[in-house]
Design an enzyme around this catalytic site. Structure first.
Site, PDB file in Angstrom:
ATOM      1  N   LEU A 277      46.167  47.271  35.619  1.00 30.43           N
ATOM      2  CA  LEU A 277      46.338  46.421  36.789  1.00 30.43           C
ATOM      3  C   LEU A 277      45.966  45.034  36.289  1.00 30.43           C
ATOM      4  O   LEU A 277      44.816  44.783  35.942  1.00 30.43           O
ATOM      5  CB  LEU A 277      45.444  46.865  37.945  1.00 30.43           C
ATOM      6  CG  LEU A 277      45.798  46.295  39.329  1.00 30.43           C
ATOM      7  CD1 LEU A 277      47.219  46.646  39.730  1.00 30.43           C
ATOM      8  CD2 LEU A 277      44.826  46.778  40.381  1.00 30.43           C
ATOM      9  N   ASP A 278      46.942  44.135  36.220  1.00 27.98           N
ATOM     10  CA  ASP A 278      46.719  42.896  35.476  1.00 27.98           C
ATOM     11  C   ASP A 278      45.692  41.983  36.130  1.00 27.98           C
ATOM     12  O   ASP A 278      45.285  42.181  37.281  1.00 27.98           O
ATOM     13  CB  ASP A 278      48.049  42.167  35.221  1.00 27.98           C
ATOM     14  CG  ASP A 278      48.694  41.649  36.480  1.00 27.98           C
ATOM     15  OD1 ASP A 278      48.111  40.773  37.130  1.00 27.98           O
ATOM     16  OD2 ASP A 278      49.804  42.113  36.825  1.00 27.98           O
ATOM     17  N   TYR A 279      45.303  40.976  35.396  1.00 24.71           N
ATOM     18  CA  TYR A 279      44.208  40.063  35.750  1.00 24.71           C
ATOM     19  C   TYR A 279      44.376  39.463  37.144  1.00 24.71           C
ATOM     20  O   TYR A 279      43.409  39.342  37.899  1.00 24.71           O
ATOM     21  CB  TYR A 279      44.158  38.956  34.690  1.00 24.71           C
ATOM     22  CG  TYR A 279      43.049  37.955  34.830  1.00 24.71           C
ATOM     23  CD1 TYR A 279      41.738  38.264  34.460  1.00 24.71           C
ATOM     24  CD2 TYR A 279      43.316  36.670  35.299  1.00 24.71           C
ATOM     25  CE1 TYR A 279      40.723  37.323  34.567  1.00 24.71           C
ATOM     26  CE2 TYR A 279      42.299  35.727  35.406  1.00 24.71           C
ATOM     27  CZ  TYR A 279      41.009  36.054  35.035  1.00 24.71           C
ATOM     28  OH  TYR A 279      40.012  35.118  35.145  1.00 24.71           O
TER      29      TYR A 279
ATOM     30  N   SER B 209      46.191  40.682  39.635  1.00 25.19           N
ATOM     31  CA  SER B 209      46.500  41.666  40.670  1.00 25.19           C
ATOM     32  C   SER B 209      45.214  42.262  41.242  1.00 25.19           C
ATOM     33  O   SER B 209      44.133  42.134  40.670  1.00 25.19           O
ATOM     34  CB  SER B 209      47.394  42.766  40.105  1.00 25.19           C
ATOM     35  OG  SER B 209      48.635  42.227  39.686  1.00 25.19           O
TER      36      SER B 209
END
Length: 237
Positions: free
Chosen positions: A101-103, A105
Site C-alpha cells: 500500500l504505497d506511501y 495511500s
C-alpha cells in the site's frame, strides 16, 4: 528437513518472498556459510543467522489489522528513511506487513508472522479480492468504467478483470469503488491513469473478508478468532 525460506517465514522473519530476497542478498548464513535459495535445513540442528542474529524459535502466530495513514511505507526498511507502518504497532511478536500500500495511500494493512498466509494473500493464484475507495480527478465516463472492469494493458502486462462502481460524481472529481484480485505495484493508480484520471485519494477498505470497520487512521487491533478463520478459508488454508 524444510526449505530455508519456509523456516524463516515460520519464525516471523517475513513472507516467503521477502525471505527469498534476504537469501539472495547474502544476508543469511547457515552454519557459517552463505545460504542459497532452496536450501534445506533442520531448524533444530542448523545454526541460521539473519543479518548476524540467530533465528529464534517459532513465535506464536499473530494477526493484526491496521488503518494505515498517508505518509507511511509498508516495508520493514526504507532506503529514504521514511516512517514504516511497523512504527505504529507495538507487539511482542515480530510481525511484518503483507502486500503493498504505497506511501500516499491509506487504509487496511494486514500484519502477521504467518508466512504461509502472507504468501497466499499476496499471490494472485489465490484470487483474494482487495477493495479500494478511489477519488479521481474529473468525471468518469461509462466507457472508462467499462475499460477498467474489462482490464487495462499496463507496461507490465494486462490487468485481470476488476469490479468497478461509480459511487459519486460531483464538481471536478469522481469516487469509484474498485475491487481487484492482483497486487501489482501502484496498480489501481496506474489503471486510473491509463483511462485519463489522476488519483487524488486512495483508501483500501477491504482485503478478502477483512474490513476497516471503525478503525481510525493510525489505529490497529488483533484479528478476532472468527476473522482469522475466515481469512484462512479465503486463501484455502
Amino acid at each position: 528437513m524444510e526449505r530455508l525460506q519456509k523456516v524463516m517465514a515460520q519464525a516471523g522473519i517475513g513472507s516467503r518472498r521477502a525471505c527469498e530476497e534476504l537469501i539472495k542478498n547474502n544476508r543469511v548464513l547457515v552454519n557459517g556459510k552463505p545460504a542459497v535459495l532452496g536450501q534445506r535445513v533442520d531448524p533444530e540442528k542448523d545454526e541460521i543467522l539473519v543479518d548476524g542474529r540467530p533465528l529464534g524459535a517459532r513465535e506464536p502466530k499473530r494477526y493484526i489489522i491496521l488503518h494505515k495513514p498517508r505518509g507511511y511505507v509498508t516495508t520493514s526498511r526504507d532506503q529514504f528513511g521514511r516512517p514504516s507502518v511497523l512504527d505504529l504497532v507495538s507487539v511482542q511478536e515480530r510481525v511484518y506487513p503483507v502486500g503493498r500500500l504505497d506511501y500516499d495511500s491509506e487504509g487496511l494493512v494486514l500484519l502477521t508472522n504467518d508466512g504461509e498466509l502472507a504468501f497466499r494473500v499476496m499471490h494472485p493464484k489465490f484470487q483474494l479480492p482487495k477493495t479500494y475507495r478511489v477519488q479521481v480527478r474529473g468525471q468518469v465516463t461509462p466507457q472508462a468504467i467499462d475499460r477498467l472492469a474489462r482490464g487495462i494493458v499496463l507496461e507490465d502486462g494486462p490487468t485481470a478483470p476488476a469490479e468497478v462502481e461509480l459511487l459519486q460524481a460531483s464538481g471536478d472529481s469522481s469516487v469509484l469503488k474498485i475491487t481487484i484480485r492482483e497486487g501489482r505495484n501502484r496498480q489501481v493508480r496506474r489503471m486510473c491513469a491509463a483511462v485519463g484520471h489522476e488519483v487524488l485519494r486512495l483508501v483500501r477498505e477491504a482485503m478478502g473478508p477483512l474490513t476497516l470497520g471503525g478503525l481510525a487512521a493510525g489505529e490497529y487491533r488483533s484479528l478476532r478468532p472468527q476473522e482469522i478463520q475466515q481469512l484462512l478459508r479465503a486463501v484455502g488454508l
